[in-house]
Design an enzyme around this catalytic site. Structure first.
Site, PDB file in Angstrom:
ATOM      1  N   GLY A   1       0.580  -4.885   0.894  1.00 15.28           N
ATOM      2  CA  GLY A   1      -0.613  -5.016   0.053  1.00 15.28           C
ATOM      3  C   GLY A   1      -0.347  -5.773  -1.238  1.00 15.28           C
ATOM      4  O   GLY A   1      -1.264  -6.377  -1.807  1.00 15.28           O
TER       5      GLY A   1
ATOM      6  N   GLU B   1       4.659  -4.819   7.373  1.00 13.10           N
ATOM      7  CA  GLU B   1       3.934  -3.719   8.030  1.00 13.10           C
ATOM      8  C   GLU B   1       4.440  -3.428   9.433  1.00 13.10           C
ATOM      9  O   GLU B   1       4.417  -2.276   9.880  1.00 13.10           O
ATOM     10  CB  GLU B   1       2.428  -4.035   8.070  1.00 13.10           C
ATOM     11  CG  GLU B   1       1.709  -3.868   6.742  1.00 13.10           C
ATOM     12  CD  GLU B   1       1.786  -5.077   5.814  1.00 13.10           C
ATOM     13  OE1 GLU B   1       2.578  -6.012   6.093  1.00 13.10           O
ATOM     14  OE2 GLU B   1       1.050  -5.101   4.818  1.00 13.10           O
TER      15      GLU B   1
ATOM     16  N   GLU C   1      -0.534  -9.331  -0.242  1.00  5.70           N
ATOM     17  CA  GLU C   1      -1.953  -9.632   0.000  1.00  5.70           C
ATOM     18  C   GLU C   1      -2.720  -9.781  -1.306  1.00  5.70           C
ATOM     19  O   GLU C   1      -3.595 -10.636  -1.446  1.00  5.70           O
ATOM     20  CB  GLU C   1      -2.553  -8.520   0.885  1.00  5.70           C
ATOM     21  CG  GLU C   1      -1.965  -8.559   2.290  1.00  5.70           C
ATOM     22  CD  GLU C   1      -2.316  -7.340   3.126  1.00  5.70           C
ATOM     23  OE1 GLU C   1      -1.999  -6.217   2.699  1.00  5.70           O
ATOM     24  OE2 GLU C   1      -2.901  -7.501   4.207  1.00  5.70           O
TER      25      GLU C   1
ATOM     26  N   ALA D   1       0.868  -1.177   0.000  1.00  2.00           N
ATOM     27  CA  ALA D   1       0.000   0.000   0.000  1.00  2.00           C
ATOM     28  C   ALA D   1       0.905   1.227   0.000  1.00  2.00           C
ATOM     29  O   ALA D   1       2.063   1.158   0.435  1.00  2.00           O
ATOM     30  CB  ALA D   1      -0.894  -0.020   1.230  1.00  2.00           C
TER      31      ALA D   1
HETATM   32  N1  COA Z   1       4.607   3.173  -0.845  1.00  3.64           N
HETATM   33  C1  COA Z   1       4.987   4.315  -1.421  1.00  3.64           C
HETATM   34  N2  COA Z   1       6.124   4.433  -2.119  1.00  3.64           N
HETATM   35  C2  COA Z   1       6.884   3.333  -2.250  1.00  3.64           C
HETATM   36  C3  COA Z   1       6.533   2.102  -1.681  1.00  3.64           C
HETATM   37  C4  COA Z   1       5.330   2.046  -0.955  1.00  3.64           C
HETATM   38  N3  COA Z   1       4.893   0.906  -0.403  1.00  3.64           N
HETATM   39  N4  COA Z   1       7.505   1.212  -1.978  1.00  3.64           N
HETATM   40  C5  COA Z   1       8.421   1.853  -2.714  1.00  3.64           C
HETATM   41  N5  COA Z   1       8.053   3.147  -2.877  1.00  3.64           N
HETATM   42  C6  COA Z   1       8.750   4.200  -3.607  1.00  3.64           C
HETATM   43  C7  COA Z   1       9.968   4.705  -2.855  1.00  3.64           C
HETATM   44  O1  COA Z   1       9.579   5.671  -1.877  1.00  3.64           O
HETATM   45  C8  COA Z   1      10.752   5.304  -3.976  1.00  3.64           C
HETATM   46  O2  COA Z   1      10.187   6.540  -4.327  1.00  3.64           O
HETATM   47  P1  COA Z   1      11.134   7.842  -4.577  1.00  3.64           P
HETATM   48  O3  COA Z   1      11.984   7.444  -5.744  1.00  3.64           O
HETATM   49  O4  COA Z   1      10.150   8.911  -4.896  1.00  3.64           O
HETATM   50  O5  COA Z   1      11.904   8.031  -3.326  1.00  3.64           O
HETATM   51  C9  COA Z   1      10.504   4.336  -5.132  1.00  3.64           C
HETATM   52  O6  COA Z   1       9.291   3.665  -4.807  1.00  3.64           O
HETATM   53  C10 COA Z   1      11.587   3.304  -5.311  1.00  3.64           C
HETATM   54  O7  COA Z   1      11.767   2.609  -4.085  1.00  3.64           O
HETATM   55  P2  COA Z   1      13.180   2.476  -3.339  1.00  3.64           P
HETATM   56  O8  COA Z   1      12.916   2.269  -1.895  1.00  3.64           O
HETATM   57  O9  COA Z   1      14.081   3.587  -3.722  1.00  3.64           O
HETATM   58  O10 COA Z   1      13.706   1.121  -4.012  1.00  3.64           O
HETATM   59  P3  COA Z   1      14.721   0.091  -3.381  1.00  3.64           P
HETATM   60  O11 COA Z   1      15.093  -0.849  -4.481  1.00  3.64           O
HETATM   61  O12 COA Z   1      15.834   0.791  -2.678  1.00  3.64           O
HETATM   62  O13 COA Z   1      13.900  -0.714  -2.265  1.00  3.64           O
HETATM   63  C11 COA Z   1      11.975  -1.887  -1.430  1.00  3.64           C
HETATM   64  C12 COA Z   1      12.832  -1.532  -2.670  1.00  3.64           C
HETATM   65  C13 COA Z   1      10.741  -2.636  -1.916  1.00  3.64           C
HETATM   66  C14 COA Z   1      12.785  -2.805  -0.475  1.00  3.64           C
HETATM   67  C15 COA Z   1      11.579  -0.582  -0.693  1.00  3.64           C
HETATM   68  O14 COA Z   1      11.032   0.320  -1.632  1.00  3.64           O
HETATM   69  C16 COA Z   1      10.553  -0.784   0.396  1.00  3.64           C
HETATM   70  O15 COA Z   1      10.899  -1.273   1.469  1.00  3.64           O
HETATM   71  N6  COA Z   1       9.298  -0.396   0.150  1.00  3.64           N
HETATM   72  C17 COA Z   1       8.252  -0.435   1.139  1.00  3.64           C
HETATM   73  C18 COA Z   1       7.748  -1.853   1.326  1.00  3.64           C
HETATM   74  C19 COA Z   1       6.672  -1.885   2.390  1.00  3.64           C
HETATM   75  O16 COA Z   1       6.903  -1.571   3.550  1.00  3.64           O
HETATM   76  N7  COA Z   1       5.454  -2.254   1.980  1.00  3.64           N
HETATM   77  C20 COA Z   1       4.337  -2.364   2.863  1.00  3.64           C
HETATM   78  C21 COA Z   1       3.548  -1.105   2.889  1.00  3.64           C
HETATM   79  S1  COA Z   1       2.159  -1.262   3.972  1.00  3.64           S
END
Ligand code: COA
Length: 260
Positions: free
Chosen positions: A111, A134, A114, A66
């Site tokens: 999400g 989460e 999910e 999400a």
């Molecule tokens: N919501 C909003 N934005 C998200 C996102 C999310 N769940 N997951 C990734 N993004 C965005 C990042 O903020 C980034 O945006 P920016 O370029 O404007 O800063 C872009 O997507 C790329 O992500 P980034 O984190 O730079 O890539 P990465 O390869 O370094 O890491 C992940 C990849 C998936 C490990 C990392 O993005 C992450 O941990 N995301 C969140 C996962 C999460 O907690 N999901 C559950 C949400 S309830």
């Protein structure tokens, strides 16, 4: 409805839905959830659609969760509505009456995990990662993840995954039966379409009843689930497709199912 966050296309009985926010790793904001709901409703209402393939844009993510920007701003009442909306989408997918194949082409977190769990079959690329992180944001999964994960992988692994928030690899997901098959990243979409083509040629009413028997039956007491199976089996025998399928076998020819 014109979509801004997803791509859709239909051909040969297969509808492809792609979450298309690659710069945000296809994170599910409110608009994306609503658009997915509309696309799946379109798929349900269109008799020419037999199978749906769901994936994410880009090479990195299926759906990375999400949208955390939106979660950050939620009041408790808005959070309740957001969770209910996500849960409703997952139930809509699960109860669509048509198979939905998730082609998990990278991160399936929160999400996104999910969403994949609500699909009928999960295929994944070898770079896929599944997780419910989460806890690291100070919340819990809110789109049905706690309940579907425990039913799929058992209590011990579901607790480990949700309490640590650590993702598992594609290979581990395969071992847990969370995914059906793994492919090279370059092969995944073709393989998902190949499976979809096979299912699209199959008997739609029987597939609908299989989905119902397994999705609903698994949570019922065995006697009630068996009774449901009997009813659904009998219903299949009212279809032209049953006569076509059995006759084709006896006549040693390929069956041509019409969904009637
Ligand atoms: N919501 C909003 N934005 C998200 C996102 C999310 N769940 N997951 C990734 N993004 C965005 C990042 O903020 C980034 O945006 P920016 O370029 O404007 O800063 C872009 O997507 C790329 O992500 P980034 O984190 O730079 O890539 P990465 O390869 O370094 O890491 C992940 C990849 C998936 C490990 C990392 O993005 C992450 O941990 N995301 C969140 C996962 C999460 O907690 N999901 C559950 C949400 S309830």
């Amino acid at each position: 409805m014109a979509f801004n966050n997803i791509l859709t296309s239909s051909a040969n009985g297969i509808m492809q839905i792609t979450v298309n926010r690659p710069d945000k790793l296809n994170a599910l904001n409110l608009d994306t959830l609503l658009e997915l709901g509309q696309a799946f409703e379109d798929a349900a209402n269109d008799d020419s659609v037999r199978v749906i393939v769901l994936t994410g844009s880009g090479e990195k993510a299926f759906v990375a969760g999400a949208d955390i920007n939106e979660i950050n701003q939620l009041s408790p009442m808005e959070a309740k509505d957001f969770s209910a909306l996500g849960q409703q989408l997952m139930l809509q997918i699960e109860n669509l009456g048509k198979p939905v194949i998730a082609a998990v082409n990278g991160f399936a977190l929160g999400g996104g995990c999910e969403l994949a769990l609500a699909c009928s079959i999960r295929l994944a690329s070898d770079n896929a990662r599944f997780g419910l992180p989460e806890i690291k944001l100070g919340v819990i999964p809110g789109f049905g993840g706690t309940q579907r994960l425990v039913r799929m992988v058992g209590r011990s692994k579901a607790l480990e995954m949700t309490l640590t928030g650590n993702p598992i690899t594609a290979e581990q997901a395969l071992q847990l039966n969370l995914v059906a098959k793994l492919f090279n990243q370059t092969e995944l979409q073709d393989q998902a379409l190949k499976l979809a083509e096979m299912l699209a040629a199959s008997a739609p009413i029987a597939m609908q009843h299989i989905l119902q028997a397994i999705q609903h039956g698994a949570d019922l007491p065995l006697d009630a689930a068996l009774e449901m199976e009997t009813q659904l089996f009998a219903l299949c025998c009212s279809t032209r497709d049953m006569h076509e399928g059995t006759s084709a076998f006896l006549e040693k020819r390929a069956a041509e199912f019409t969904g009637r």
